[in-house]
Design a protein around this motif. Structure first.
Motif, PDB file in Angstrom:
ATOM      1  N   PHE A   1       7.533  -1.483   9.862  1.00 21.50           N
ATOM      2  CA  PHE A   1       6.081  -1.482   9.698  1.00 21.50           C
ATOM      3  C   PHE A   1       5.427  -1.669  11.065  1.00 21.50           C
ATOM      4  CE2 PHE A   1       7.532  -3.229   5.512  1.00 21.50           C
ATOM      5  CZ  PHE A   1       7.319  -2.050   4.832  1.00 21.50           C
ATOM      6  N   PRO A   2       4.641  -0.695  11.523  1.00 20.79           N
ATOM      7  CA  PRO A   2       4.128  -0.730  12.901  1.00 20.79           C
ATOM      8  C   PRO A   2       3.106  -1.833  13.144  1.00 20.79           C
ATOM      9  CG  PRO A   2       3.187   1.115  11.691  1.00 20.79           C
ATOM     10  CD  PRO A   2       4.216   0.503  10.804  1.00 20.79           C
ATOM     11  N   THR A   3       2.451  -2.300  12.077  1.00 21.85           N
ATOM     12  CA  THR A   3       1.431  -3.326  12.292  1.00 21.85           C
ATOM     13  C   THR A   3       2.028  -4.723  12.318  1.00 21.85           C
ATOM     14  OG1 THR A   3       1.047  -3.245   9.928  1.00 21.85           O
ATOM     15  CG2 THR A   3      -0.481  -2.029  11.303  1.00 21.85           C
ATOM     16  N   MET A   4       3.342  -4.836  12.092  1.00 23.82           N
ATOM     17  CA  MET A   4       3.952  -6.154  11.996  1.00 23.82           C
ATOM     18  C   MET A   4       4.909  -6.394  13.157  1.00 23.82           C
ATOM     19  SD  MET A   4       4.936  -6.315   7.992  1.00 23.82           S
ATOM     20  CE  MET A   4       3.860  -5.672   6.725  1.00 23.82           C
TER      21      MET A   4
ATOM     22  N   ILE B   1       7.659  -1.760  16.705  1.00 19.06           N
ATOM     23  CA  ILE B   1       7.776  -0.411  17.261  1.00 19.06           C
ATOM     24  C   ILE B   1       8.092  -0.439  18.750  1.00 19.06           C
ATOM     25  CG2 ILE B   1       6.536   1.068  15.657  1.00 19.06           C
ATOM     26  CD1 ILE B   1       4.004   0.420  17.175  1.00 19.06           C
TER      27      ILE B   1
ATOM     28  N   GLN C   1      -2.628  -3.012  17.088  1.00 10.94           N
ATOM     29  CA  GLN C   1      -1.227  -2.606  17.144  1.00 10.94           C
ATOM     30  C   GLN C   1      -0.954  -1.633  18.296  1.00 10.94           C
ATOM     31  OE1 GLN C   1      -1.431  -0.097  13.824  1.00 10.94           O
ATOM     32  NE2 GLN C   1      -0.112   1.453  14.686  1.00 10.94           N
TER      33      GLN C   1
ATOM     34  N   LEU D   1       6.117  -8.569   0.225  1.00 11.12           N
ATOM     35  CA  LEU D   1       5.714  -7.388  -0.537  1.00 11.12           C
ATOM     36  C   LEU D   1       6.129  -7.486  -2.002  1.00 11.12           C
ATOM     37  CD1 LEU D   1       6.457  -4.616   2.066  1.00 11.12           C
ATOM     38  CD2 LEU D   1       4.279  -4.921   0.907  1.00 11.12           C
TER      39      LEU D   1
ATOM     40  N   PRO E   1      -3.472  -2.015   6.555  1.00  9.29           N
ATOM     41  CA  PRO E   1      -3.422  -2.397   7.969  1.00  9.29           C
ATOM     42  C   PRO E   1      -3.174  -1.205   8.890  1.00  9.29           C
ATOM     43  CG  PRO E   1      -2.101  -3.903   6.675  1.00  9.29           C
ATOM     44  CD  PRO E   1      -2.509  -2.801   5.756  1.00  9.29           C
ATOM     45  N   ALA E   2      -2.339  -0.268   8.438  1.00 11.77           N
ATOM     46  CA  ALA E   2      -2.033   0.884   9.291  1.00 11.77           C
ATOM     47  C   ALA E   2      -3.246   1.799   9.438  1.00 11.77           C
ATOM     48  CB  ALA E   2      -0.845   1.664   8.721  1.00 11.77           C
TER      49      ALA E   2
ATOM     50  N   VAL F   1       0.623  -2.767   3.677  1.00  9.73           N
ATOM     51  CA  VAL F   1       1.196  -1.783   4.601  1.00  9.73           C
ATOM     52  C   VAL F   1       0.205  -0.664   4.938  1.00  9.73           C
ATOM     53  CG1 VAL F   1       3.019  -0.077   4.916  1.00  9.73           C
ATOM     54  CG2 VAL F   1       3.549  -2.292   3.913  1.00  9.73           C
TER      55      VAL F   1
ATOM     56  N   PRO G   1       5.757  -6.430  18.589  1.00  8.71           N
ATOM     57  CA  PRO G   1       5.682  -5.386  17.561  1.00  8.71           C
ATOM     58  C   PRO G   1       7.037  -4.711  17.364  1.00  8.71           C
ATOM     59  CG  PRO G   1       4.019  -5.042  19.259  1.00  8.71           C
ATOM     60  CD  PRO G   1       4.850  -6.180  19.712  1.00  8.71           C
TER      61      PRO G   1
END
Lengths: 359, 262
Positions: free
Chosen positions: B103-106, B152, A351, B118, A260-261, A257, B150
Motif C-alpha cells: 500500500f503506497p500510502t502506508m 514504495i 506520500q 483491514l 487515502p490513495a 486503501v 514508505p
C-alpha cells in the motif's frame, strides 16, 4: 598510454548538445533577424503594431526558421523549425492574453486596496462616497458562507456519486454518468432560474443565502463528481486486490486503501468545484437579494456576495463604483488563491514526497 | 468422487468449472493440497492456472462476468457453501500477487499491520508481530531500521517479500502465490524460494509459476494445466513433482517440461 591520457581529458558531458560555431551563428541569425527587420519596417513606415506582428514578423520568422532549419538538417530541420515557430507564437499569444487579464485586474484593483475596503461593509455608502469609506467585507463573508454551504452539501454528494460510479456494479451507472455529464453543460443562469421559479416565485421561500446556495449546487456537483470519479478510477486494481486478498470487507478496502490513495485527486476535485462557483454571478442575481449590510445568516434575509457586489457596483457605473468593482475582482482572485493554498497545504499528497534520509 | 478424503488433505478442489461470461475457461479441476506441502501449478499462458488459484480464496468472483461450479473444501468445509463469508475465507487463505502491491500510502510497518486493520481485528503487541512477520519473509535485516519509511521506497524484490510478510502477519492456513517471482531478479527469486521453503513448515502453499526449475526446487507436488485449441483449460497431469518432471505419464507433459512448447 593513449587511453590514460584520453581518460584524463574531460569527457563531453552531453554529446547530443554539441554545436559548431557556424550552426550557432545561423540559428542566432534566424532568431534575431526577422524580429529586427519586422520592428524596423513597422517603425519606419509607422504601421500598426498588430499588423507588424502578424503580417511582417510571423511570416518572416517562419521563412527564416524553416530556411535555416532546412539548410542545416534538411526535411527534419524544416518540420522542426515550423513546429517551434508555431508553438512559441501561440504559447506567447495565450500567455499574453491570460496575463493581460491579470495585469488589468491588478492595475485597477490595487488602487482600491486599503484596509477599510476589506474590513468595512457598504452601509450608508453611495456611488459617490469617497473610496476611503466603505468596503466589501460583508460580500467576502457572504461569499464564504454561501460557497461554504454549497461545498458542504455538494462535496459529500459528489464523492458519493463518484463512489457509486466506480465502486459499485449497479446497472444504473451509465445513466447516472451521462446525467452528470449533461449536468456539467447546464448554463448557470438556468440553474438560477430554476430555483427562482421553483422556490421564490411560488413564495415557498424568500431570497436568501440558501436559495443562492441551492442554485450553485447543480453547477458544482458535476465538476466534483467527475474529477472524483477520475481520481478513484486511477487507484490501481492491484491495491484493491491486495486489500481484498487480505480479507478486507469492501467498505474497509475503500476507506483504508482506496480513499487515502485518491486523496490528492479528491482535494483537486473540491478545489475545481469551488473555483467553478466562486465567481458565478447569474444564478446569484436571481436568487440572492444583495444588501449593503453584513448578514451572517444564510437562512434568511438579504445577503451580499462578491459576484453580486461586483455586478451591482459595475451597473451603477459611476467612477467610484467601477473602481470598487475592480477592487472586488481582485479580492475574488485573492480569495481563490487563499482557498487553493490552504486546501493544498491541508490535504496535499504526502506520500509522493521523497522519503526521509536514513540516519 | 470418493467421499473419503486423504487424512492430511487440507485444501481440495472438486469439479471446478469456470466461465467468463459465455466462455468456458476451466473444466473439471480436481486437486488435493495436503497440509504443509507446496503444490506448483505449471502450464503455458492462458491455460487457466491463475484463474484457478483465484477460485481457491474467492478472489475469482470479483471479476465481472465470472461464473463457477464445483466446490473448494478447506478442512472439509466448502468455501462456496451457503452463508460462508468470502471475507473470512480470504483471511484463512492468503494471497500473494504477481506484481508486488504494497500500500503506497502506508509505511513498511503499517503495511504489515494493514491486514489486521483491514479485517477489523485488534492489533496487540504490534512490534512483535511486525518483527516475526518480516523475519519469516527474511527481509527483517534489510528494513529493521526504516520501518516507518514508505513501503514504495523499497526495491521490487523487497516489496514482494514485504507483501509476503504482510500475508504472513494474518497467519493464514493456506498461502496462494500467483507467479510471485515473475517480476523479480534471480537474487530476489532465490530469497523468496527460501522463504517459501521455510514457511511451508507451518502452512499449505499453492504456487503458480512459469519457471520449471522453480517448480522443481520448491514444490512437493505439481499440476500441469493445459488449454488446447479453444477448449477450456484442464489438469493434464497431477502428481509428485519428481514424477511429473522425470517420469511424466502424458506425452504433452513431457513436451512442456522439456521445453518443446509453451
Amino acid at each position: 598510454m593513449a587511453q590514460v591520457i584520453a581518460a584524463k581529458t574531460r569527457p563531453t558531458s552531453a554529446p547530443w548538445k554539441r554545436r559548431n560555431s557556424r550552426n550557432i551563428l545561423l540559428v542566432t541569425l534566424a532568431s534575431v533577424l526577422p524580429a529586427a527587420v519586422a520592428a524596423a519596417v513597422t517603425v519606419l513606415l509607422g504601421l500598426d503594431g498588430a499588423i507588424g506582428l502578424l503580417v511582417l514578423f510571423v511570416p518572416l520568422q517562419l521563412i527564416a526558421s524553416v530556411g535555416i532549419g532546412g539548410y542545416l538538417f534538411k526535411k527534419r530541420g524544416r518540420q522542426d523549425a515550423a513546429l517551434i515557430v508555431f508553438t512559441v507564437f501561440f504559447t506567447v499569444l495565450v500567455a499574453v492574453l491570460l496575463s493581460s487579464v491579470l495585469v488589468a485586474v491588478f492595475e485597477a484593483g490595487l488602487r482600491m486596496m486599503r484596509w477599510s475596503f476589506i474590513s468595512q461593509n457598504a452601509t450608508y455608502i453611495s456611488p459617490t462616497t469617497s473610496l476611503d469609506y466603505g468596503g466589501l467585507g460583508h460580500a467576502v463573508l457572504g461569499s464564504i458562507l454561501v460557497v461554504g454551504f454549497t461545498t458542504l452539501v455538494t462535496v459529500p454528494l459528489g464523492i458519493g456519486v463518484a463512489i457509486y460510479l466506480t465502486e459499485s456494479r449497479a446497472s444504473g451507472r451509465n445513466f447516472i454518468r451521462s446525467l452528470i455529464q449533461s449536468m456539467s453543460g447546464l448554463p448557470s443562469v438556468v440553474s438560477g432560474l430554476f430555483i427562482y421559479s421553483a422556490m421564490i416565485v411560488t413564495h415557498w421561500s424568500g431570497q436568501s443565502g440558501i436559495t443562492g446556495s441551492l442554485a450553485l449546487m447543480p453547477l458544482m456537483l458535476p465538476t466534483v463528481a467527475r474529477v472524483c470519479e477520475e481520481a478513484l478510477r486511477l487507484v490501481p486494481t492491484d491495491l484493491r486486490s491486495a486489500a481484498l486478498g487480505l480479507g478486507a470487507p469492501n467498505y474497509r478496502m475503500f476507506l483504508q486503501v482506496v480513499l487515502p490513495a485518491a486523496k490528492s485527486g479528491i482535494v483537486t476535485a473540491v478545489l475545481l468545484g469551488v473555483a467553478r462557483i466562486i465567481g458565478e454571478t447569474a444564478p446569484l442575481l436571481l436568487t440572492v437579494n444583495p444588501s449593503a449590510g453584513t448578514n451572517l445568516n444564510i437562512f434568511a434575509g438579504q445577503i451580499e456576495t462578491l459576484p453580486t457586489y461586483l455586478f451591482g457596483n459595475l451597473s451603477l457605473s459611476t467612477d467610484y463604483s467601477v473602481q470598487r468593482a475592480w477592487g472586488a475582482a481582485l479580492i475574488v482572485l485573492f480569495l481563490v488563491l487563499i482557498i487553493f493554498t490552504l486546501t493544498r497545504a491541508i490535504g496535499g499528497n504526502k506520500q509522493l514526497k521523497t522519503p526521509k534520509k536514513r540516519k | 468422487m470418493t467421499q473419503l478424503i486423504t487424512p492430511q488433505a487440507h485444501l481440495r478442489s472438486e469439479d471446478i468449472n469456470v466461465w467468463f461470461g459465455e466462455r468456458h475457461v476451466l473444466s473439471d479441476v480436481n486437486l488435493t493440497f495436503p497440509e504443509n506441502q507446496v503444490t506448483a501449478l505449471i502450464g503455458p499462458s492462458g491455460c487457466g492456472k491463475s484463474t484457478f488459484i483465484r477460485t481457491l480464496n474467492r478472489m475469482h468472483e470479483l471479476i465481472p462476468g465470472a461464473g463457477l461450479s464445483g466446490a473448494v473444501l478447506l478442512d472439509g468445509q466448502d468455501i462456496y457453501g451457503d452463508g460462508v463469508n468470502p471475507v473470512d475465507v480470504r483471511i484463512k487463505i492468503g494471497m500473494v500477487f504477481q506484481k508486488p502491491n504494497p500500500f503506497p500510502t502506508m509505511s513498511i510497518k503499517e503495511n504489515i499491520l494493514s491486514g489486521l486493520k483491514l479485517s477489523g481485528r485488534k492489533v496487540t503487541n504490534a512490534d512483535e508481530l511486525v518483527e516475526t512477520s518480516l523475519r519469516r519473509a527474511s527481509i527483517w535485516n534489510e528494513v529493521k531500521d526504516r520501518l516507518n519509511e514508505p513501503a514504495i521506497s523499497l526495491s521490487g524484490g523487497q516489496q514482494q517479500r514485504l507483501c509476503i510478510a504482510r500475508s504472513l502477519a494474518m497467519e493464514p492456513q493456506v498461502l496462494l502465490m500467483d507467479e510471485p517471482c515473475s517480476a523479480l531478479d534471480p537474487g530476489s527469486t532465490r530469497r523468496i524460494e527460501e522463504t517459501i521453503e521455510e514457511i511451508s513448515e507451518s502452512m499449505t502453499i499453492v504456487i503458480v509459476t512459469h519457471n520449471m526449475q522453480q517448480a522443481q526446487r520448491v514444490s512437493q507436488q505439481t499440476a500441469f494445466f493445459l488449454a488446447e485449441d479453444g477448449n477450456p483449460g484442464t489438469v493434464v497431469e497431477f502428481g509428485a513433482t519428481e514424477d511429473v518432471f522425470n517420469r511424466p505419464i502424458d506425452p504433452r507433459t513431457n513436451d512442456y517440461v522439456n521445453g518443446h512448447f509453451g
